[in-house]
Design an enzyme around this catalytic site. Structure first.
Site, mmCIF file in Angstrom:
data_model
loop_
_atom_site.group_PDB
_atom_site.id
_atom_site.type_symbol
_atom_site.label_atom_id
_atom_site.label_comp_id
_atom_site.label_asym_id
_atom_site.label_seq_id
_atom_site.Cartn_x
_atom_site.Cartn_y
_atom_site.Cartn_z
ATOM 1 C CD GLU A 74 -13.114 -33.166 4.363
ATOM 2 O OE1 GLU A 74 -13.457 -32.999 5.529
ATOM 3 O OE2 GLU A 74 -12.256 -34.000 4.018
ATOM 4 C CB SER B 15 -8.723 -41.816 10.507
ATOM 5 O OG SER B 15 -7.609 -41.777 11.346
ATOM 6 C CE LYS C 4 -12.145 -38.600 11.607
ATOM 7 N NZ LYS C 4 -12.837 -37.358 11.901
ATOM 8 C CG HIS D 141 -28.137 -15.633 9.690
ATOM 9 N ND1 HIS D 141 -27.310 -14.572 9.417
ATOM 10 C CD2 HIS D 141 -29.381 -15.248 9.309
ATOM 11 C CE1 HIS D 141 -28.018 -13.578 8.898
ATOM 12 N NE2 HIS D 141 -29.277 -13.968 8.812
#
Ligand code: ARG
Length: 490
Positions: free
Chosen positions: A284, A271, A277, A150
């Site tokens: 992803e 970025s 970044k 969890h």
């Protein structure tokens, strides 16, 4: 070329709609090899003469250099290749190439040959990625970290245990592809349009020349079935889902909040506006491309589910899902493998995360069980201790003997003994005691690593053997063709 029964030509838009030529360049080389094997078999069985065979084979040989990505007004690669052969070899000889076969067995053949090669590549890449995971596990047997359920700290564990878990999931993927290979590696050639032929062909001979282990025997089955495609795509979708889970874990662990791992700059993007970044774009995209592959399998299954037996043109669309799936799967494995090799593991941060949580709780409860306390009581005792400690944000270690005493009921355990058990419960000690098979225990890591290394070797040997078998049959086919052509020139 085939429209003698029909009146008029197709207009451009209809032809474009109907044509699969833009999806077919991936199978052009297999179509040529299949046609060469078919022609040799026609010669063996005296269905064409030697002179005719040589003309056809020569024309096909020339086509190996042809650029099939060029625009053409053919309906598909089979028509294009046949028309080019006829152009080069003449109607008399070239017109005999398509004797006793159909585009229906031909396209099934080409797809099977392509998937067969792709499975070998996928198995090879999977093996390499698993090998990297096992190597990394070997190096990270001391990297103590919390295990989660969890997304909450659950038990004390090791990073190597996670890596081996990914490896085992990928082993199952590998095995799924490895076994599917046997079902793909059967030749449909010679099944004809659906019901076979009266011409005395030899299906075993073409199968052997093309490196197949056997036949898809029933001619209806051979031309109709694409279950092997659904299986290949299903295996790909499951594999991608496993990679996606690993990607998700790594994305979380590489956040500045976790900082368990650092991804190499080579596998991150930045970025256009926020200069600080370092985004895990590669991971992803593994997640994102997984959805696409799931979509491809869904597209194929829903195509197949409504079709009657025998070839139907809907089947043409099945191909469209295969090539991009192979591309995604193979590139994902290559990228993940390189990413793993450059991963930086922040052992201290992982270890500190244990101190900040209560993942040691079950180990303390089990210490009580080992000295005779019923598990349910042990669970209550440790639960109460965590409640007290958590209220003031302290670790269990910091509890005073009096606080420890306050949770004991009916003298079930001596307070000082309980206090001592808590004090001695370090993550290192817990992992020494964790003995069950497949657990996060120290001893188990070493055993699992050794066993997995042996398994990688076995699959690698099998995959190389299969690749060689296919390559050797193509080599032999090429030699036979070349010597026929050479001898006819003399
Ligand atoms: N282009 C077709 C395909 O990809 C080849 C088979 C065509 N057969 C037929 N009977 N129309 O499936």
């Amino acid at each position: 070329m085939y429209r003698s029964r029909l009146e008029g030509k197709l207009d451009d838009i209809t032809l474009e709609f109907l044509s699969s030529i833009s999806d077919d360049s991936v199978i052009s080389e297999y179509d040529i090899l299949g046609s060469q094997a078919h022609t040799l078999m026609l010669l063996e069985n005296e269905i064409v003469t030697r002179q005719e065979a040589v003309k056809i084979l020569g024309a096909l040989e020339n086509l190996k250099k042809f650029d099939f990505s060029k625009k053409s007004d053919a309906e598909d690669i089979h028509e294009l290749i046949e028309s080019l052969v006829i152009k080069k070899a003449g109607k008399e000889a070239g017109g005999k190439m398509h004797t006793a076969r159909s585009r229906n067995d031909q396209v099934a053949l080409d797809i099977r040959m392509r998937i067969r090669d792709d499975i070998n590549t996928v198995c090879f890449c999977l093996n390499q990625t698993i090998e990297t995971l096992v190597d990394l596990a070997e190096k990270n047997q001391d990297a103590i970290m919390p295990l989660y359920t969890h997304m909450q700290q659950a038990q004390v564990g090791l990073f190597s245990h996670f890596l081996l878990a990914y490896a085992d999931a990928l082993f199952r993927d590998l095995d799924r592809f490895y076994v599917a290979y046997g079902r793909v590696n059967e030749s449909p050639l010679g099944a004809g349009p659906v019901g076979g032929t009266s011409i005395p062909i030899d299906r075993q001979s073409t199968a052997k020349m093309l490196g197949f282990k056997g036949l898809v025997e029933n001619s209806i089955d051979a031309t109709t079935s694409r279950d092997f495609v659904a299986e290949y795509l299903g295996n790909s979708a499951i594999l991608m889902t496993n990679l996606s889970r690993m990607a998700e874990d790594f994305i979380i662990w590489s956040t500045s909040e976790f900082s368990f791992i650092d991804l190499s700059d080579r596998f991150t993007s930045t970025s256009s506006v926020m200069p600080q970044k370092k985004n895990p774009d590669v991971l992803e995209l593994i997640r994102g491309k997984t959805s696409q592959v799931i979509g491809y399998q869904t597209a194929v299954l829903s195509n197949l589910k409504g079709l009657p037996s025998g070839y139907n043109r809907d089947l043409q669309q099945v191909k469209v899902s295969i090539w991009p799936t192979s591309k995604i799967v193979i590139s994902s494995l290559l990228v993940v493998n390189s990413l793993l090799k450059t991963l930086k593991v922040n052992e201290n941060v992982m270890r500190d995360a244990i101190e900040g949580g209560y993942s040691i709780s079950l180990d303390i409860a089990e210490s009580l069980v080992r000295r005779g306390t019923p598990f349910r009581n042990a669970h209550r005792i440790v639960g109460n201790l965590v409640q007290i400690a958590a209220r003031s944000g302290r670790p269990l270690l910091a509890l005073s003997p009096n606080e420890v005493k306050s949770v004991i009921q009916d003298g079930e355990i001596d307070a000082l003994e309980l206090h001592r058990i808590i004090q001695s419960a370090t993550p290192e000690h817990s992992l020494e005691l964790r003995k069950s098979r497949g657990s996060a225990g120290k001893h188990e890591q070493q055993r699992m690593i050794e066993e997995r290394k042996r398994k990688v070797k076995a699959y690698m040997t099998g995959t190389s053997r299969r690749t060689t078998e296919v390559r050797e049959s193509f080599g032999l086919l090429g030699k036979t063709v070349a010597s026929l052509i050479r001898n006819s020139v003399k």
